[in-house]
Design a protein around this motif. Structure first.
Motif, PDB file in Angstrom:
ATOM      1  N   VAL A  51     -20.856 -85.377  17.628  1.00  0.00           N
ATOM      2  CA  VAL A  51     -21.001 -84.048  18.246  1.00  0.00           C
ATOM      3  C   VAL A  51     -21.980 -83.204  17.442  1.00  0.00           C
ATOM      4  CG1 VAL A  51     -19.794 -81.910  18.793  1.00  0.00           C
ATOM      5  CG2 VAL A  51     -18.734 -84.101  19.336  1.00  0.00           C
ATOM      6  N   ARG A  52     -21.866 -83.274  16.124  1.00  0.00           N
ATOM      7  CA  ARG A  52     -22.761 -82.499  15.251  1.00  0.00           C
ATOM      8  C   ARG A  52     -24.215 -82.946  15.450  1.00  0.00           C
ATOM      9  NH1 ARG A  52     -24.499 -82.774   9.823  1.00  0.00           N
ATOM     10  NH2 ARG A  52     -24.664 -80.730   8.832  1.00  0.00           N
ATOM     11  N   GLU A  53     -24.437 -84.263  15.479  1.00  0.00           N
ATOM     12  CA  GLU A  53     -25.790 -84.780  15.692  1.00  0.00           C
ATOM     13  C   GLU A  53     -26.325 -84.361  17.062  1.00  0.00           C
ATOM     14  OE1 GLU A  53     -25.446 -88.961  15.205  1.00  0.00           O
ATOM     15  OE2 GLU A  53     -25.569 -88.911  13.009  1.00  0.00           O
ATOM     16  N   ARG A  54     -25.448 -84.382  18.051  1.00  0.00           N
ATOM     17  CA  ARG A  54     -25.885 -84.010  19.403  1.00  0.00           C
ATOM     18  C   ARG A  54     -26.290 -82.546  19.464  1.00  0.00           C
ATOM     19  NH1 ARG A  54     -25.752 -85.395  24.675  1.00  0.00           N
ATOM     20  NH2 ARG A  54     -25.327 -83.735  26.178  1.00  0.00           N
ATOM     21  N   LEU A  55     -25.502 -81.671  18.852  1.00  0.00           N
ATOM     22  CA  LEU A  55     -25.815 -80.240  18.889  1.00  0.00           C
ATOM     23  C   LEU A  55     -27.105 -79.938  18.128  1.00  0.00           C
ATOM     24  CD1 LEU A  55     -22.245 -78.753  18.370  1.00  0.00           C
ATOM     25  CD2 LEU A  55     -23.563 -78.859  20.497  1.00  0.00           C
ATOM     26  N   LYS A 102     -36.745 -81.074   5.054  1.00  0.00           N
ATOM     27  CA  LYS A 102     -35.751 -80.627   6.028  1.00  0.00           C
ATOM     28  C   LYS A 102     -35.132 -79.335   5.507  1.00  0.00           C
ATOM     29  CE  LYS A 102     -34.639 -85.272   7.714  1.00  0.00           C
ATOM     30  NZ  LYS A 102     -33.569 -86.284   7.898  1.00  0.00           N
ATOM     31  N   GLY A 103     -35.843 -78.261   5.665  1.00  0.00           N
ATOM     32  CA  GLY A 103     -35.370 -76.970   5.182  1.00  0.00           C
ATOM     33  C   GLY A 103     -34.320 -76.387   6.108  1.00  0.00           C
ATOM     34  N   THR A 104     -33.726 -75.300   5.671  1.00  0.00           N
ATOM     35  CA  THR A 104     -32.637 -74.683   6.423  1.00  0.00           C
ATOM     36  C   THR A 104     -32.948 -73.220   6.706  1.00  0.00           C
ATOM     37  OG1 THR A 104     -31.017 -76.139   5.376  1.00  0.00           O
ATOM     38  CG2 THR A 104     -30.175 -74.140   6.424  1.00  0.00           C
ATOM     39  N   ILE A 105     -32.710 -72.831   7.943  1.00  0.00           N
ATOM     40  CA  ILE A 105     -32.762 -71.424   8.331  1.00  0.00           C
ATOM     41  C   ILE A 105     -31.333 -70.994   8.625  1.00  0.00           C
ATOM     42  CG2 ILE A 105     -33.622 -69.737   9.980  1.00  0.00           C
ATOM     43  CD1 ILE A 105     -35.797 -70.864   8.234  1.00  0.00           C
ATOM     44  N   PHE A 106     -30.897 -69.929   7.955  1.00  0.00           N
ATOM     45  CA  PHE A 106     -29.524 -69.465   8.099  1.00  0.00           C
ATOM     46  C   PHE A 106     -29.440 -68.381   9.184  1.00  0.00           C
ATOM     47  CE2 PHE A 106     -30.204 -70.764   3.712  1.00  0.00           C
ATOM     48  CZ  PHE A 106     -29.169 -71.654   3.507  1.00  0.00           C
ATOM     49  N   GLU A 147     -37.941 -54.781  14.711  1.00  0.00           N
ATOM     50  CA  GLU A 147     -36.946 -54.812  13.624  1.00  0.00           C
ATOM     51  C   GLU A 147     -37.565 -55.133  12.275  1.00  0.00           C
ATOM     52  OE1 GLU A 147     -37.073 -56.740  16.278  1.00  0.00           O
ATOM     53  OE2 GLU A 147     -35.107 -57.113  17.190  1.00  0.00           O
ATOM     54  N   GLY A 148     -38.783 -55.709  12.293  1.00  0.00           N
ATOM     55  CA  GLY A 148     -39.427 -56.084  11.033  1.00  0.00           C
ATOM     56  C   GLY A 148     -38.624 -57.114  10.271  1.00  0.00           C
ATOM     57  N   LEU A 149     -38.327 -56.840   9.010  1.00  0.00           N
ATOM     58  CA  LEU A 149     -37.571 -57.767   8.172  1.00  0.00           C
ATOM     59  C   LEU A 149     -36.106 -57.878   8.608  1.00  0.00           C
ATOM     60  CD1 LEU A 149     -38.936 -56.884   4.604  1.00  0.00           C
ATOM     61  CD2 LEU A 149     -39.443 -58.925   5.968  1.00  0.00           C
ATOM     62  N   ASP A 150     -35.671 -56.981   9.477  1.00  0.00           N
ATOM     63  CA  ASP A 150     -34.292 -57.039   9.974  1.00  0.00           C
ATOM     64  C   ASP A 150     -34.177 -57.860  11.257  1.00  0.00           C
ATOM     65  OD1 ASP A 150     -33.062 -55.472   7.962  1.00  0.00           O
ATOM     66  OD2 ASP A 150     -33.927 -53.666   8.879  1.00  0.00           O
ATOM     67  N   PHE A 151     -35.256 -58.548  11.627  1.00  0.00           N
ATOM     68  CA  PHE A 151     -35.223 -59.413  12.804  1.00  0.00           C
ATOM     69  C   PHE A 151     -34.167 -60.507  12.597  1.00  0.00           C
ATOM     70  CE2 PHE A 151     -36.700 -63.352  14.899  1.00  0.00           C
ATOM     71  CZ  PHE A 151     -36.658 -62.925  16.223  1.00  0.00           C
ATOM     72  N   LYS A 152     -33.305 -60.693  13.604  1.00  0.00           N
ATOM     73  CA  LYS A 152     -32.193 -61.628  13.498  1.00  0.00           C
ATOM     74  C   LYS A 152     -32.648 -63.057  13.829  1.00  0.00           C
ATOM     75  CE  LYS A 152     -28.616 -58.852  12.660  1.00  0.00           C
ATOM     76  NZ  LYS A 152     -27.699 -59.009  11.514  1.00  0.00           N
ATOM     77  N   LEU A 153     -32.375 -63.964  12.901  1.00  0.00           N
ATOM     78  CA  LEU A 153     -32.662 -65.373  13.112  1.00  0.00           C
ATOM     79  C   LEU A 153     -31.374 -66.100  13.493  1.00  0.00           C
ATOM     80  CD1 LEU A 153     -34.954 -65.981  10.007  1.00  0.00           C
ATOM     81  CD2 LEU A 153     -35.690 -65.937  12.382  1.00  0.00           C
ATOM     82  N   SER A 154     -31.471 -66.998  14.462  1.00  0.00           N
ATOM     83  CA  SER A 154     -30.308 -67.791  14.855  1.00  0.00           C
ATOM     84  C   SER A 154     -30.091 -68.915  13.849  1.00  0.00           C
ATOM     85  CB  SER A 154     -30.523 -68.384  16.250  1.00  0.00           C
ATOM     86  OG  SER A 154     -30.749 -67.368  17.196  1.00  0.00           O
ATOM     87  N   GLN A 155     -28.894 -69.492  13.871  1.00  0.00           N
ATOM     88  CA  GLN A 155     -28.600 -70.602  12.969  1.00  0.00           C
ATOM     89  C   GLN A 155     -29.560 -71.757  13.246  1.00  0.00           C
ATOM     90  OE1 GLN A 155     -24.663 -72.207  13.344  1.00  0.00           O
ATOM     91  NE2 GLN A 155     -24.791 -73.373  11.460  1.00  0.00           N
ATOM     92  N   GLY A 156     -30.170 -72.262  12.174  1.00  0.00           N
ATOM     93  CA  GLY A 156     -31.138 -73.336  12.319  1.00  0.00           C
ATOM     94  C   GLY A 156     -32.499 -72.857  12.782  1.00  0.00           C
ATOM     95  N   GLY A 157     -32.648 -71.550  13.001  1.00  0.00           N
ATOM     96  CA  GLY A 157     -33.938 -71.017  13.432  1.00  0.00           C
ATOM     97  C   GLY A 157     -34.304 -71.399  14.850  1.00  0.00           C
ATOM     98  N   SER A 158     -33.302 -71.447  15.731  1.00  0.00           N
ATOM     99  CA  SER A 158     -33.560 -71.881  17.107  1.00  0.00           C
ATOM    100  C   SER A 158     -34.388 -70.873  17.904  1.00  0.00           C
ATOM    101  CB  SER A 158     -32.236 -72.143  17.831  1.00  0.00           C
ATOM    102  OG  SER A 158     -31.428 -70.981  17.846  1.00  0.00           O
ATOM    103  N   ASN A 159     -34.515 -69.636  17.407  1.00  0.00           N
ATOM    104  CA  ASN A 159     -35.292 -68.630  18.134  1.00  0.00           C
ATOM    105  C   ASN A 159     -36.685 -68.410  17.534  1.00  0.00           C
ATOM    106  OD1 ASN A 159     -34.136 -67.499  15.843  1.00  0.00           O
ATOM    107  ND2 ASN A 159     -33.955 -65.450  16.746  1.00  0.00           N
ATOM    108  N   VAL A 160     -37.137 -69.345  16.682  1.00  0.00           N
ATOM    109  CA  VAL A 160     -38.500 -69.294  16.155  1.00  0.00           C
ATOM    110  C   VAL A 160     -39.117 -70.687  16.262  1.00  0.00           C
ATOM    111  CG1 VAL A 160     -38.115 -67.358  14.574  1.00  0.00           C
ATOM    112  CG2 VAL A 160     -37.656 -69.678  13.796  1.00  0.00           C
TER     113      VAL A 160
END
Length: 572
Positions: A195-199, A414-418, A455-468
């Motif tokens: 499930v984790r790999e699929r997501l 394989k970096g991480t976006i929180f 928002e500048g530096l306050d722009f919200k990033l999704s987990q894993g950076g799915s919105n960039v």
């Protein structure tokens, strides 16, 4: 088990208070059949209704006290169980964070998650059963038996004639369900992994239309898990019907034998028979609770074994050298070889090179040549199997991983976006000013992205950076690395998602900003390596060439092949 004692001991007062309340509640329950027998014999049979009413009020008072004590016992036991779970989960989580990378890879993220959640929850359930039964079961069985014998020894012996039947059934069932639960837990780990790999890889799966295949893999793991759980639960579920059958048969025999003994003039009364029947119910309740506890033993053994795989695993030792001077950036590999703990083949073999502080080094090679493994050694994630890796002349074996990584800043392949703001992702929740963060943003060519959002530096990033985009993810990680004050900087294939113009600007910024620092750039592009002070060419885990661009084109066939494949022309 030691694990229960260890985590219950800090909250022993709650367990003790709970046990005390349970004892009072149990004694109240045992007193009710005795009072009922007295009401029948001394009240109803003698038509003394005044005695009946007084006895009824006494029974009600005893029942009320028992109820209140039972509620208080539940409350105290819940406090003990909750804090037991809290301490256990905290230790498991803390240990998981300190595990060596080899143990972490062996158990896997899915296995660690299942152990932290499912196994800890199962342990808390068993703890609650233990706390509620440790006092009540012995009292029900001992006191209930004594009171039953006081009424009539023959009727009491009938009860004990059936006890071995229940114990035999429990042992027989428990012996068969232990392997079923063990297999089910392994399949739960497998299901979580899939499930984790699929997501994580949902876009790749959909891009190649592999939804059905992935669903089949997950369904198969779920089917095996469910099948073993059903078998285990079905077998454990046999205990309750068997116990109820034994209880009913014992009750019928007690009534029948009691009636016969009443007619034979033994002095046994109907009230005594009723009291013995009620004691049989209480004793059987204790036996059934004990039976269920015994059923849980095989299950708990599996849970404890899985949790101990974390709690008894090797930890990364605490750093004792953080007060030593910062590293300068000199690096020496002397015949370094490396093999993973679960592999027999060497991933790196006899790697030797030296890098002086301030040099800009490129590591180039094809896929699987050992470049990222080399990076893991430089970061202290792994230690050489043989040979010497030294920083400023000090063997890495004598440098703690924490001190080494304090002096190294890295952008991993394989970096991480929180999930969080852009500021939090770049600064990693450290006390950097906006000016410092914006300087790193400009060097990483990310200023346009920041200014494009209100928002500048306050722009919200999704987990894993799915919105960039992929390139924006890499530039966020580059900015994060540049913000850190370190002697050595590692860029592991960190420009692969960037266009050539953006990559060129970032390389220029890195060259200027990190001029006095040692820089390693791992790449597959010749254009990203050709201007370095030194290029290390790797192939099949070995260093096959060291030098500058022009030198390697002439004397390193592997580098020449890479150059030809990427440029379409031969140097010669």
């Amino acid at each position: 088990m030691k694990i229960f004692a260890k985590y219950l001991k800090p909250n022993a007062k709650f367990a003790v208070f709970g046990c005390m309340f349970e004892v009072v509640a149990t004694l109240c329950n045992l007193a009710l059949p005795l009072l009922m027998s007295q009401i029948v014999d001394d009240g109803i049979n003698k038509l003394d209704f005044d005695y009946v009413w007084k006895s009824v009020l006494l029974m009600f008072s005893v029942a009320a006290v028992g109820m209140v004590c039972h509620i208080m016992a539940i409350k105290q036991n819940l406090k003990a169980t909750t804090r037991f779970t809290e301490l256990l989960k905290n230790d498991v989580f803390e240990k998981a964070n300190k595990m060596t990378f080899s143990d972490h890879n062996r158990l896997g993220a899915a296995g660690l998650l299942t152990r932290t959640e499912t196994d800890v929850w199962q342990m808390s359930e068993v703890t609650d059963v233990i706390l509620s039964g440790v006092c009540t079961i012995p009292i029900y069985m001992i006191c209930g038996s004594v009171l039953a014998f006081m009424k009539d020894a023959y009727l009491a012996l009938l009860l004990f004639a059936f006890t071995p039947v229940i114990i035999a059934a429990v042992i027989l069932v428990g012996r068969k369900i232990h392997p079923l639960w063990e297999i089910a837990d392994k399949q739960t780990d497998r299901q979580n992994q899939l499930v984790r790999e699929r997501l994580i890889g949902i876009r790749v799966i959909r891009a190649f239309n592999r939804d059905e295949t992935e669903c089949q893999k997950t369904n198969e793991a779920t089917r095996k898990m469910v099948l073993n759980y059903i078998k285990a639960n079905n077998r454990s579920g046999l205990i309750a019907p068997v116990a109820m059958l034994v209880l009913n048969v014992a009750t019928l025999l007690i009534v029948y034998v009691g009636a016969a003994r009443m007619q034979s003039g033994t002095g046994l009364s109907a009230a005594d028979v009723v009291a013995v029947v009620q004691y049989v119910g209480l004793i059987m309740s204790g036996i059934m609770t004990l039976s269920w506890s015994l059923i849980f033993v095989p299950r708990v053994k599996v849970n404890v074994k899985r949790l101990l795989e974390i709690l008894e695993s090797e930890s990364i030792p605490d750093a004792t050298d953080l007060d030593k001077p910062a590293l300068n950036g000199n690096v020496l590999f002397d015949n370094v070889s490396f093999a993973y703990a679960d592999g027999s083949e060497l991933v790196l073999s006899d790697v030797s090179f030296e890098v002086k502080a301030g040099e800009k080094v490129a590591i180039i090679g094809g896929t699987g040549s050992g470049k990222s493994t080399l990076v893991s050694l430089l970061l202290g994630f792994n230690k050489p199997t043989s040979g010497t890796l030294a920083f400023d002349g000090e063997n890495v074996e004598g440098i703690s991983g924490e001190r080494l990584r304090t002096n190294v800043s890295a952008v991993l392949q394989k970096g991480t976006i929180f999930a969080g703001t852009l500021r939090e992702n770049i600064g990693l929740w450290q006390d950097f000013t906006d000016e410092q963060i914006m300087e790193a943003v400009r060097d990483a060519q990310l200023e346009g992205f920041v200014s494009s959002h209100p928002e500048g530096l306050d722009f919200k990033l999704s987990q894993g950076g799915s919105n960039v985009s992929g390139g924006q993810k890499q530039r966020i990680q580059i900015a994060r690395a540049l913000l850190k004050k370190a002697a050595i900087f590692l860029f592991d294939d960190s420009f692969s998602a960037l266009d050539f113009m953006t990559e060129s600007k970032i390389r220029t910024a890195i060259k200027d900003k990190l001029a006095p620092r040692t820089v390693f750039v791992v790449t597959q592009r010749v254009t990203g390596a050709m201007n370095s002070d030194k290029i290390i060419v790797m192939d099949n885990g070995k260093v096959v060439g060291i030098g500058k661009h022009e030198e390697l084109l002439q004397n390193c066939s592997v580098y020449n092949e890479i150059f030809i494949s990427q440029s379409g022309r031969s140097f010669l």
